[in-house]
Every structure is written in structure tokens, then in C-alpha cells.
Design a protein around this motif. Structure first.
Motif, PDB file in Angstrom:
ATOM      1  N   ASN A  61       0.571  -1.181   0.116  1.00 44.58           N
ATOM      2  CA  ASN A  61       0.026  -0.350  -0.177  1.00 44.58           C
ATOM      3  C   ASN A  61       1.080   1.060   0.080  1.00 44.58           C
ATOM      4  O   ASN A  61       0.242   2.845   0.337  1.00 44.58           O
ATOM      5  CB  ASN A  61      -1.244  -0.787   0.809  1.00 44.58           C
ATOM      6  CG  ASN A  61      -1.695  -0.679   1.298  1.00 44.58           C
ATOM      7  OD1 ASN A  61      -2.213  -1.621  -0.069  1.00 44.58           O
ATOM      8  ND2 ASN A  61      -2.908  -1.669   1.966  1.00 44.58           N
ATOM      9  N   ASP A  62       2.182   1.615   0.531  1.00 44.81           N
ATOM     10  CA  ASP A  62       2.538   2.445   1.051  1.00 44.81           C
ATOM     11  C   ASP A  62       4.375   2.386   0.123  1.00 44.81           C
ATOM     12  O   ASP A  62       5.060   3.678  -0.106  1.00 44.81           O
ATOM     13  CB  ASP A  62       3.261   2.560   2.140  1.00 44.81           C
ATOM     14  CG  ASP A  62       1.773   2.861   3.035  1.00 44.81           C
ATOM     15  OD1 ASP A  62       1.123   3.504   2.674  1.00 44.81           O
ATOM     16  OD2 ASP A  62       1.835   2.214   4.180  1.00 44.81           O
ATOM     17  N   ASN A  63       4.831   1.727  -0.298  1.00 46.28           N
ATOM     18  CA  ASN A  63       6.210   1.576  -1.445  1.00 46.28           C
ATOM     19  C   ASN A  63       5.837   1.035  -2.870  1.00 46.28           C
ATOM     20  O   ASN A  63       4.901  -0.061  -2.981  1.00 46.28           O
ATOM     21  CB  ASN A  63       6.940   0.393  -0.472  1.00 46.28           C
ATOM     22  CG  ASN A  63       6.938   0.996   0.975  1.00 46.28           C
ATOM     23  OD1 ASN A  63       7.785   2.283   0.925  1.00 46.28           O
ATOM     24  ND2 ASN A  63       6.813   0.415   1.916  1.00 46.28           N
ATOM     25  N   LYS A  86      15.302  -1.102  -7.732  1.00 49.66           N
ATOM     26  CA  LYS A  86      15.564  -0.103  -6.234  1.00 49.66           C
ATOM     27  C   LYS A  86      15.210   0.172  -4.895  1.00 49.66           C
ATOM     28  O   LYS A  86      13.422  -0.430  -5.959  1.00 49.66           O
ATOM     29  CB  LYS A  86      15.439   0.690  -6.882  1.00 49.66           C
ATOM     30  CG  LYS A  86      16.528   1.262  -7.420  1.00 49.66           C
ATOM     31  CD  LYS A  86      16.366   3.138  -7.566  1.00 49.66           C
ATOM     32  CE  LYS A  86      17.626   4.028  -8.632  1.00 49.66           C
ATOM     33  NZ  LYS A  86      16.593   5.261  -9.063  1.00 49.66           N
ATOM     34  N   HIS A  87      15.108  -0.527  -3.832  1.00 50.34           N
ATOM     35  CA  HIS A  87      14.367  -0.997  -3.008  1.00 50.34           C
ATOM     36  C   HIS A  87      13.676   0.488  -3.059  1.00 50.34           C
ATOM     37  O   HIS A  87      14.017   2.124  -2.984  1.00 50.34           O
ATOM     38  CB  HIS A  87      14.884  -1.319  -1.781  1.00 50.34           C
ATOM     39  CG  HIS A  87      15.563  -2.667  -1.868  1.00 50.34           C
ATOM     40  ND1 HIS A  87      15.212  -3.639  -1.966  1.00 50.34           N
ATOM     41  CD2 HIS A  87      16.732  -2.808  -2.315  1.00 50.34           C
ATOM     42  CE1 HIS A  87      16.014  -4.466  -2.023  1.00 50.34           C
ATOM     43  NE2 HIS A  87      16.641  -4.652  -2.823  1.00 50.34           N
ATOM     44  N   PRO A  88      12.544   0.558  -1.779  1.00 51.97           N
ATOM     45  CA  PRO A  88      11.686   1.736  -1.581  1.00 51.97           C
ATOM     46  C   PRO A  88      12.816   2.927  -0.901  1.00 51.97           C
ATOM     47  O   PRO A  88      13.014   3.806  -1.221  1.00 51.97           O
ATOM     48  CB  PRO A  88      10.466   1.653  -0.520  1.00 51.97           C
ATOM     49  CG  PRO A  88      10.249  -0.222  -1.254  1.00 51.97           C
ATOM     50  CD  PRO A  88      11.432  -0.633  -1.555  1.00 51.97           C
ATOM     51  N   HIS A  89      13.714   2.377  -0.350  1.00 57.06           N
ATOM     52  CA  HIS A  89      14.683   3.593   0.301  1.00 57.06           C
ATOM     53  C   HIS A  89      15.706   3.746  -0.371  1.00 57.06           C
ATOM     54  O   HIS A  89      16.281   4.528  -0.242  1.00 57.06           O
ATOM     55  CB  HIS A  89      15.443   2.989   1.379  1.00 57.06           C
ATOM     56  CG  HIS A  89      16.136   1.359   1.961  1.00 57.06           C
ATOM     57  ND1 HIS A  89      15.916   0.160   1.405  1.00 57.06           N
ATOM     58  CD2 HIS A  89      17.255   1.099   1.608  1.00 57.06           C
ATOM     59  CE1 HIS A  89      16.429  -0.213   1.151  1.00 57.06           C
ATOM     60  NE2 HIS A  89      17.883  -0.037   0.878  1.00 57.06           N
ATOM     61  N   GLU A  90      15.755   2.909  -1.068  1.00 55.05           N
ATOM     62  CA  GLU A  90      16.899   3.746  -2.838  1.00 55.05           C
ATOM     63  C   GLU A  90      16.198   4.563  -3.231  1.00 55.05           C
ATOM     64  O   GLU A  90      17.302   5.041  -5.077  1.00 55.05           O
ATOM     65  CB  GLU A  90      17.381   2.646  -3.303  1.00 55.05           C
ATOM     66  CG  GLU A  90      18.236   1.446  -2.292  1.00 55.05           C
ATOM     67  CD  GLU A  90      18.565  -0.242  -2.587  1.00 55.05           C
ATOM     68  OE1 GLU A  90      20.060  -0.592  -2.685  1.00 55.05           O
ATOM     69  OE2 GLU A  90      18.213  -0.548  -3.735  1.00 55.05           O
ATOM     70  N   GLY A  91      14.787   5.011  -3.552  1.00 51.10           N
ATOM     71  CA  GLY A  91      14.700   5.499  -4.137  1.00 51.10           C
ATOM     72  C   GLY A  91      13.168   5.207  -5.367  1.00 51.10           C
ATOM     73  O   GLY A  91      12.982   5.738  -6.223  1.00 51.10           O
ATOM     74  N   GLY A  92      13.056   3.905  -4.513  1.00 55.30           N
ATOM     75  CA  GLY A  92      11.800   3.301  -4.828  1.00 55.30           C
ATOM     76  C   GLY A  92      10.266   3.651  -5.452  1.00 55.30           C
ATOM     77  O   GLY A  92       9.731   3.583  -5.904  1.00 55.30           O
TER      78      GLY A  92
END
Length: 107
Positions: A61-63, A86-92
């Protein structure tokens, strides 16, 4: 689109949904987990000796994650390979755009 660059972002269509379905397992292996949701939102493409696709994929829902998929020309087998993630914390969670290959493959 400038020569060698990506086009504008487009909403994910049926072809992109199919591509994501085909590459999902490779993404989950790379991420080290399975995704309950794997829904492409938008993408950009780049014509090379084949095509690079830069796809923003909703994974909960958020990522979101960003994936880079290389699709070889049919004369070279037409195979598809995960070339970037790219993971969410890497700019995803940000806007989709070109990013360098960060996964090595045997293609």
C-alpha cells in the motif's frame, strides 16, 4: 525522446503487466522476499540493441520498487533479464527514470 535517452513516463499497459509477471520471480529472488502485490504503475523505455524498460512497481500500500528489465532483440533470442532493482529506501518510491544497471546477468 533524445537519442539514447528514455521516453516520457507512460501508464503501465498490458504488455508491461505481462513483462512484470514474467520477471517477478527474479525480482523476488533479488529482494530476498516475496511480494504480496506486484503491480506496475508506470514505465519509461529506452531503445538499445533491444530495449530497456524502467518500471515503477507497487509492492504494498505504501511502497514501490523500480526495476530495470532488458529485453533482447528476437534475433538474439528475445529473452528478458532483470538488470536493475531499487528498493523503496533507494529511491523506489520516487519518480521513475533511467538508472544504471546494478545487477549482473549472463546475457
Amino acid at each position: 525522446m533524445k537519442c539514447g535517452g528514455t521516453g516520457n513516463a507512460k501508464p503501465a499497459d498490458e504488455d508491461i503487466r505481462k513483462l512484470c509477471s514474467e520477471i517477478r520471480e527474479a525480482c523476488e529472488i533479488h529482494a530476498g522476499n516475496t511480494f504480496d502485490l506486484f503491480e506496475p504503475v508506470e514505465y519509461k523505455s529506452q531503445v538499445v540493441a533491444g530495449a530497456n524498460y524502467f518500471i515503477k512497481v507497487k509492492v504494498d500500500n505504501d511502497n514501490h520498487v523500480h526495476i530495470r528489465v532488458y529485453h533482447k532483440l528476437p534475433c538474439y533470442g528475445g529473452t528478458k533479464h532483470l538488470h536493475g532493482f531499487k528498493h523503496p529506501h533507494e529511491g523506489g518510491n520516487g519518480p521513475i527514470d533511467y538508472f544504471e544497471q546494478n545487477i549482473q546477468s549472463d546475457d
